[in-house]
Design an enzyme around this catalytic site. Structure first.
Site, PDB file in Angstrom:
ATOM      1  N   LEU A  66     -70.887  64.031 -26.326  1.00 25.28           N
ATOM      2  CA  LEU A  66     -70.906  62.698 -25.614  1.00 25.28           C
ATOM      3  C   LEU A  66     -70.695  61.262 -26.636  1.00 25.28           C
ATOM      4  O   LEU A  66     -70.465  60.583 -25.956  1.00 25.28           O
ATOM      5  CB  LEU A  66     -72.034  62.537 -24.739  1.00 25.28           C
ATOM      6  N   GLY A  67     -71.146  61.750 -27.859  1.00 22.95           N
ATOM      7  CA  GLY A  67     -71.214  60.335 -28.648  1.00 22.95           C
ATOM      8  C   GLY A  67     -71.774  60.735 -30.237  1.00 22.95           C
ATOM      9  O   GLY A  67     -72.095  61.888 -30.291  1.00 22.95           O
TER      10      GLY A  67
ATOM     11  N   GLY B 112     -73.617  58.620 -33.796  1.00 26.98           N
ATOM     12  CA  GLY B 112     -74.267  57.428 -34.509  1.00 26.98           C
ATOM     13  C   GLY B 112     -74.633  57.837 -35.951  1.00 26.98           C
ATOM     14  O   GLY B 112     -74.638  59.026 -36.641  1.00 26.98           O
TER      15      GLY B 112
ATOM     16  N   SER C  17     -77.726  60.571 -35.481  1.00 31.18           N
ATOM     17  CA  SER C  17     -77.496  61.851 -34.439  1.00 31.18           C
ATOM     18  C   SER C  17     -76.004  61.850 -34.059  1.00 31.18           C
ATOM     19  O   SER C  17     -75.261  61.011 -34.341  1.00 31.18           O
ATOM     20  CB  SER C  17     -78.458  61.402 -33.319  1.00 31.18           C
ATOM     21  N   THR C  18     -75.974  63.066 -33.513  1.00 34.15           N
ATOM     22  CA  THR C  18     -74.782  63.255 -32.362  1.00 34.15           C
ATOM     23  C   THR C  18     -75.422  63.374 -31.143  1.00 34.15           C
ATOM     24  O   THR C  18     -76.606  63.946 -31.039  1.00 34.15           O
ATOM     25  CB  THR C  18     -73.805  64.457 -32.802  1.00 34.15           C
TER      26      THR C  18
ATOM     27  N   LYS D 121     -79.732  64.914 -27.966  1.00 38.77           N
ATOM     28  CA  LYS D 121     -79.644  64.318 -29.123  1.00 38.77           C
ATOM     29  C   LYS D 121     -80.005  65.062 -30.297  1.00 38.77           C
ATOM     30  O   LYS D 121     -81.275  65.068 -30.732  1.00 38.77           O
ATOM     31  CB  LYS D 121     -80.334  62.925 -28.992  1.00 38.77           C
TER      32      LYS D 121
ATOM     33  N   ASP E 138     -83.535  46.186 -31.438  1.00 42.59           N
ATOM     34  CA  ASP E 138     -82.320  46.634 -31.402  1.00 42.59           C
ATOM     35  C   ASP E 138     -81.611  46.749 -30.302  1.00 42.59           C
ATOM     36  O   ASP E 138     -80.930  47.291 -29.654  1.00 42.59           O
ATOM     37  CB  ASP E 138     -82.415  47.879 -31.980  1.00 42.59           C
TER      38      ASP E 138
END
Length: 400
Positions: A60-61, A63, A66-67, A83, A185
């Site tokens: 899904l994504g 960063g 993390s993935t 996550k 953030d």
């Protein structure tokens, strides 16, 4: 084999061919991030079962820390977001924040805004060749507000959408601030649209079975391309608490550079008002795709701070003396009476009125009043979450 709804299922088989193979020399997703190190990330395989009963069914994504994957619980068929953190995190602040939220939950029952804050369902640990990876198990959410904005004409939202989005963010902040948490953030990447139609989750899994995502082979692992999810116009959810702070008063650098409040740049004490500063910048960026402040000098933090503060001075006027007296750093940029003396000039062509082109007339006047209540030098003079919620620009009222 299709997945049925009865309990205790065997995991499904995922394709090992039939997908686009990306050239090994091309960078994919997290590989494009600054300071990426492949050994920090868990080498997830599509279809892998982790924690004994969560089968990974889609990516899904990603960063810097993390993935993110979609997983299906083999015990009951329910979908979860997984996550998976990198293994070099010495202190997982997000984990500490979730523990804090759990500790204060009994005192927060019935308080508005809980549905606008992401919850932790479960956690587990994975071990790779290079270390341990903490995994958060959370309710699946759709795409980020930033991704949704990129799909809009001119990359901007209509006013009615913006006021609704900001309303929901304020409710979430109301909850977090009551729990003595400062997010620090807050921007559109960390605001995800909740899913109201859960059938989209099964569709994502089926998509990975019949049209598997493109991927790149990197020695002993694959780097997958993420899938987007949008299952109806659900509530906005504040996510990613990796930079959040527990408590009311803090010191030291925080916030992404273009979003930094002046008290953070000048190394003053800071607290919840930095999140309200971020709400002002968020409101602006949803209406107008160009951010109000920029990353001015990536290779020089000192010069970047000077440009940032000069832009603030152009837009808000010189800071009041009581603000300047709170930081020795302020003397680098202003004299005691607020006259600018920084190493870069104050822009002469910046004003809220000239930049705020999406709105006109009374609506523009009300929005600029709203903005001035949030983008204020003195943190204690900024609107609180509750005051901001009642502002006439959000409520669609008449003249101020």
């Amino acid at each position: 084999m299709a997945f049925s709804s009865s309990p205790s299922h065997l995991p499904r088989d995922f394709p090992t061919s039939g997908f686009q193979v990306i050239d090994p020399s091309d960078k994919v997703e997290e590989e494009n991030l600054p300071f990426y190190n492949r050994d920090d990330y868990y080498p997830m395989r599509m279809g892998e079962v982790i924690g004994r009963h969560y089968q990974v069914v889609a990516k899904l994504g990603y960063g810097t820390t993390s993935t993110v994957w979609l997983g299906r619980d083999l015990r009951d068929g329910k979908y979860w977001t997984l996550k998976v953190h990198i293994n070099t995190t010495k202190h997982n602040q997000e984990s500490a924040v979730y523990r804090h939220l759990a500790d204060v939950a009994a005192n927060m029952v019935g308080r508005p805004g809980r549905q606008n804050v992401r919850e932790l369902h479960d956690s587990l640990t994975l071990t790779s060749q290079h270390g341990d990876h903490e995994v958060f198990v959370m309710t699946p959410l759709g795409m980020s507000l930033r991704t949704l904005q990129q799909m809009q004409p001119n990359h901007a939202f209509e006013k009615m959408f913006v006021t609704s989005a900001v309303d929901q963010v304020l409710f979430g902040l109301y909850y977090l601030h009551a729990a003595e948490l400062v997010h620090t953030d807050l921007h559109s990447d960390n605001l995800l649209v909740a899913i109201v139609d859960n059938s989209v989750l099964a569709d994502v899994e089926e998509g990975e079975i019949f049209e598997p995502a493109a991927r790149k082979r990197d020695d002993d692992r694959f780097v997958y391309v993420s899938r987007y999810m949008l299952g109806g116009p659900g509530p906005l959810t504040i996510c990613d608490f990796g930079q959040a702070r527990i408590g009311n008063v803090h010191r030291g650098l925080a916030m992404p550079l273009p979003y930094r409040a002046p008290e953070v740049i000048l190394r003053m004490d800071w607290g919840a008002p930095v999140d309200l500063w971020a709400v002002g910048l968020l409101s602006w960026s949803l209406l107008k795709p160009r951010a109000l402040f920029d990353l001015y000098a990536p290779d020089s933090p000192e010069l970047n701070d000077a440009h940032h503060l000069a832009a603030m001075t152009a837009l808000m006027g010189p800071p009041p003396p009581e603000f300047l007296q709170r930081s020795e750093e302020a003397s680098k940029y202003w004299s005691e009476d607020g006259t600018w003396k920084g190493p870069v000039p104050v822009p002469t062509d910046l004003s809220f009125e000239s930049l705020c082109t999406p709105l006109t007339g009374q609506d523009k006047e009300m929005f600029l009043n709203f903005l001035s209540g949030l983008l204020h030098w003195l943190p204690e003079e900024r609107l609180t979450t509750e005051q901001t919620c009642h502002h006439l620009w959000l409520r669609g009222g008449g003249e101020q």
